[in-house]
Design a protein around this motif. Structure first.
Motif: not given
Length: 266
Positions: A146-175
């Motif tokens: 994630g720090h290297l810009g690969d935000i997809a790796a954050l979304r692929a981390f399953e243990p927190s995927a559902a609970q923390c997707s809002g931050y991933v959406d923001a980092l990907e520019g979707k929100t």
């Protein structure tokens, strides 16, 4: 994710982990006592808060190195390193991923091959610690990506995927990342002893040349990272199971061996 080498290394010759210099560095402290009782030898050991102990045991039944290793492992002394910290690798760019994976692999090898006393439940506890390590290192690897810009790796981390997707959406520019960031500032500082100063530190990013990068890092670290931590096996119900197993092993160790503590400053 991490490459793992979990095959048990032979300990038939009393092998030790050279890189960590665990019990082998203190074997000189082994003392054979007079008499033929069940506790005819002793070793000196230092606990996690630097209190010194003498551990007495029967040398016909137990190896001194294994006794010390088991004390270190069960009571979590400083001779057993903490799980590798991803932050130490982040500044080194793309090479940090491989370096972190290697650190995790070395730690797995250490936990797998460490010669221990045969206490009831100890091998199950060892297996659980290795399971926690793998989960932790998968998290650390995703964080570095994630720090290297690969935000997809954050979304692929399953243990927190559902609970923390809002931050991933923001980092990907979707929100709107600025909106998510401002909400994060409020939630992060509400329980701070000095909430206004806490907010001011975050908001000082506004208007700076690196404003966008600082906001991105806040959403990644204070956002996704802190959101994910409770869902790791070091922070969820698995960790409670591990603590319960550890408490039983501590009691079992104290019953098996005679431990005498020297006066220890508070």
């Amino acid at each position: 994710m991490c490459n793992w080498h979990f095959a048990r290394q032979s300990v038939a010759t009393g092998g030790f982990i050279n890189a960590t210099r665990l019990a082998v560095v203190v074997l000189a402290a082994v003392v054979l006592l007079f008499g033929k009782g069940a506790y005819a030898a002793q070793v000196e050991w230092t606990d996690p808060i630097s209190c010194n102990y003498k551990i007495r045991f029967d040398p016909k039944k137990h190896d001194a190195a294994r006794v010390l290793n088991t004390a270190d492992f069960v009571f979590e002394s400083r001779r057993i390193p903490s799980f590798p910290i991803p932050d130490a690798h982040i500044p080194y760019g793309i090479s940090s991923i491989g370096a972190y994976r290697e650190a995790c692999s070395r730690h797995a090898d250490l936990l797998t091959s460490l010669p221990l006393v045969d206490l009831p439940g100890l091998e199950s506890y060892r297996d659980l610690k290795i399971e926690q390590l793998k989960d932790w290192c998968d998290f650390g690897t995703a964080l570095i990506h994630g720090h290297l810009g690969d935000i997809a790796a954050l979304r692929a981390f399953e243990p927190s995927a559902a609970q923390c997707s809002g931050y991933v959406d923001a980092l990907e520019g979707k929100t709107d990342i600025r909106r998510v960031w401002r909400e994060l500032v409020v939630s992060s500082c509400q329980n701070n002893s000095r909430p206004e100063e806490c907010k001011a530190r975050f908001l000082s990013a506004e208007g700076r040349p690196d404003e966008a990068e600082r906001i991105r890092k806040d959403v990644l670290s204070a956002g996704w990272r802190n959101c994910s931590t409770p869902y790791l096996k070091t922070g969820n119900s698995v960790s409670r199971t591990a603590r319960s197993m550890q408490a039983k092993l501590e009691l079992s160790f104290r019953k098996r061996f005679r431990m005498t503590r020297a006066p220890c400053a508070d």
